[in-house]
Design an enzyme around this catalytic site. Sequence first.
Site, PDB file in Angstrom:
ATOM      1  N   ARG A 120      25.863  33.875  38.994  1.00 23.50           N
ATOM      2  CA  ARG A 120      25.733  35.093  38.210  1.00 23.50           C
ATOM      3  C   ARG A 120      25.326  34.747  36.792  1.00 23.50           C
ATOM      4  O   ARG A 120      25.573  33.639  36.324  1.00 23.50           O
ATOM      5  CB  ARG A 120      27.041  35.898  38.189  1.00 23.50           C
ATOM      6  N   GLU A 228      33.022  42.598  31.292  1.00 24.18           N
ATOM      7  CA  GLU A 228      33.136  41.894  29.996  1.00 24.18           C
ATOM      8  C   GLU A 228      31.815  41.933  29.212  1.00 24.18           C
ATOM      9  O   GLU A 228      31.792  41.804  27.996  1.00 24.18           O
ATOM     10  CB  GLU A 228      33.553  40.443  30.258  1.00 24.18           C
ATOM     11  N   ARG A 232      26.681  42.063  34.637  1.00 24.76           N
ATOM     12  CA  ARG A 232      26.868  40.765  35.285  1.00 24.76           C
ATOM     13  C   ARG A 232      26.002  40.844  36.545  1.00 24.76           C
ATOM     14  O   ARG A 232      26.277  41.654  37.436  1.00 24.76           O
ATOM     15  CB  ARG A 232      28.339  40.518  35.643  1.00 24.76           C
ATOM     16  N   CYS A 275      31.696  36.722  25.253  1.00 29.52           N
ATOM     17  CA  CYS A 275      32.527  35.530  25.089  1.00 29.52           C
ATOM     18  C   CYS A 275      31.667  34.314  24.744  1.00 29.52           C
ATOM     19  O   CYS A 275      30.673  34.051  25.432  1.00 29.52           O
ATOM     20  CB  CYS A 275      33.307  35.241  26.366  1.00 29.52           C
ATOM     21  N   THR A 277      32.064  31.433  25.529  1.00 32.15           N
ATOM     22  CA  THR A 277      31.948  30.499  26.667  1.00 32.15           C
ATOM     23  C   THR A 277      30.739  30.849  27.522  1.00 32.15           C
ATOM     24  O   THR A 277      30.292  30.059  28.320  1.00 32.15           O
ATOM     25  CB  THR A 277      33.194  30.576  27.583  1.00 32.15           C
ATOM     26  N   ARG A 284      27.239  31.385  35.641  1.00 33.47           N
ATOM     27  CA  ARG A 284      28.279  30.670  36.369  1.00 33.47           C
ATOM     28  C   ARG A 284      27.824  30.574  37.809  1.00 33.47           C
ATOM     29  O   ARG A 284      27.589  31.587  38.469  1.00 33.47           O
ATOM     30  CB  ARG A 284      29.636  31.383  36.288  1.00 33.47           C
ATOM     31  N   ARG A 316      38.652  25.649  40.259  1.00 35.33           N
ATOM     32  CA  ARG A 316      39.614  26.747  40.245  1.00 35.33           C
ATOM     33  C   ARG A 316      40.143  26.906  41.665  1.00 35.33           C
ATOM     34  O   ARG A 316      39.481  26.516  42.633  1.00 35.33           O
ATOM     35  CB  ARG A 316      38.915  28.070  39.875  1.00 35.33           C
ATOM     36  N   GLU A 321      40.964  31.700  38.405  1.00 35.55           N
ATOM     37  CA  GLU A 321      41.580  30.814  37.411  1.00 35.55           C
ATOM     38  C   GLU A 321      43.091  30.797  37.609  1.00 35.55           C
ATOM     39  O   GLU A 321      43.699  31.773  37.988  1.00 35.55           O
ATOM     40  CB  GLU A 321      41.275  31.360  35.995  1.00 35.55           C
TER      41      GLU A 321
HETATM   42  N1  DAR Z   1      40.760  34.631  28.094  1.00 45.29           N
HETATM   43  C1  DAR Z   1      39.808  34.410  26.985  1.00 45.29           C
HETATM   44  C2  DAR Z   1      38.393  34.074  27.537  1.00 45.29           C
HETATM   45  C3  DAR Z   1      38.289  32.766  28.232  1.00 45.29           C
HETATM   46  C4  DAR Z   1      36.938  32.553  28.919  1.00 45.29           C
HETATM   47  N2  DAR Z   1      36.814  33.458  30.097  1.00 45.29           N
HETATM   48  C5  DAR Z   1      36.076  34.583  30.053  1.00 45.29           C
HETATM   49  N3  DAR Z   1      35.276  34.848  29.082  1.00 45.29           N
HETATM   50  N4  DAR Z   1      36.143  35.438  31.089  1.00 45.29           N
HETATM   51  C6  DAR Z   1      40.321  33.260  26.111  1.00 45.29           C
HETATM   52  O1  DAR Z   1      39.829  33.134  24.979  1.00 45.29           O
HETATM   53  O2  DAR Z   1      41.146  32.500  26.591  1.00 45.29           O
END
Ligand code: DAR
Length: 363
Positions: A120, A228, A232, A275, A277, A284, A316, A321
């Site tokens: 994705r 988010e 997606r 985010c 990340t 991902r 994971r 997670e």
């Molecule tokens: N729980 C948030 C985001 C962590 C990365 N995962 C995402 N973006 N779905 C944190 O800052 O821990």
Amino acid sequence: MKSEQLIKDVHAIREAHPENLMVRYFDGEWFSSLGKPEQERLLNIIATGLKNPDSQMGAYAMRPDDYALFAPLFDPMIRDFHSIPPDTKIKQVSDWNFSGIQGDLSAIDQRLADTSMRVRVARNVAAYPLPGAMSRDERLSFEALAVEAFSVLMKDPGFGGQYLSLTPGSPHQMSEREYTSRVQAHQMFKDMSADRYLNAAGISADWPHGRGMYVSEQEDFLVWVGEEDHLRIMAMRRGGDLKALFTRLHGGLEKLEHLLPPFAMSPTYGALNSCPTNLGAGMRASLHLKLPSLTQGDADLKRLKLLAQPLGLVVRGAAGEHSGAGEGGLVDISPNARLGVSEKEILNRLYQGTKTLWAAEIR
Ligand code: DAR
């Protein structure tokens, strides 16, 4: 919030939770040098990391240009998470040309010919705020824009399907029963208002208004709306042909690029998403593998995670997670690099990492 109190709170969290990247790189003097409007804007960005000290990142962008405007905080956080040295220029390059690399899991072992594969990407339309700063009207307006694009996709022989909405009163509203079954089938996202990180960032606000999913007839191409990120976009199937999976995704992404206003992109960070990340390819790619030997006696997957790390893979549990291995040692593995690597390199790391893990499993 007064600057003095904020700086005290940041220091306290830094002591107790050094893994929280926002507090690790938050500089009180820099914050105090900002004007009031910028301070207010930044407080919304870091609220999640203040209210959830156990955060990994601890910040979500509210607008695409937050990454540039608040670079003194975001840049060191991004470099830390994505393992990019301070003196390296960050430049995201896209490459969907998979020629010259391996991609057929059955070539590793015939037992991998029926693997659950998913890839994705996250994308946001530049003309809207990111989900953390959207009003309910903006969420509904974005959903309407997406539905317009989907109405064209529905007529495409390769991507025909349906849109299912969670918005109360929507003509596309799905029943509670259908929502539950789509979540259980891992096709639809769960109730966002149950996620404390997203709640603190405002990303789950107005739930479930403006949320939904597009699903193709073959149920191998899906688009989440209003999770988010604005979108997606994903491809999922069982099999062993990673190149076909990635090409499926790329085909759908290109269709949406032509049907929607421009996505928020940057030459430095690639796709600008909520985010940090998820910057860069914003991708991902994951496989569900049964690794009974490698997960034996490893309930929290610590040993397997250590084995996977040098391969550039994160592990994971099959239930997401923080979950353990599923039946038969079922785990989810995916490349952790997203920024500074192309889509081609992500596929390559997934294939080569799987090959090495599988060799260890059957040794
Ligand atoms: N729980 C948030 C985001 C962590 C990365 N995962 C995402 N973006 N779905 C944190 O800052 O821990």
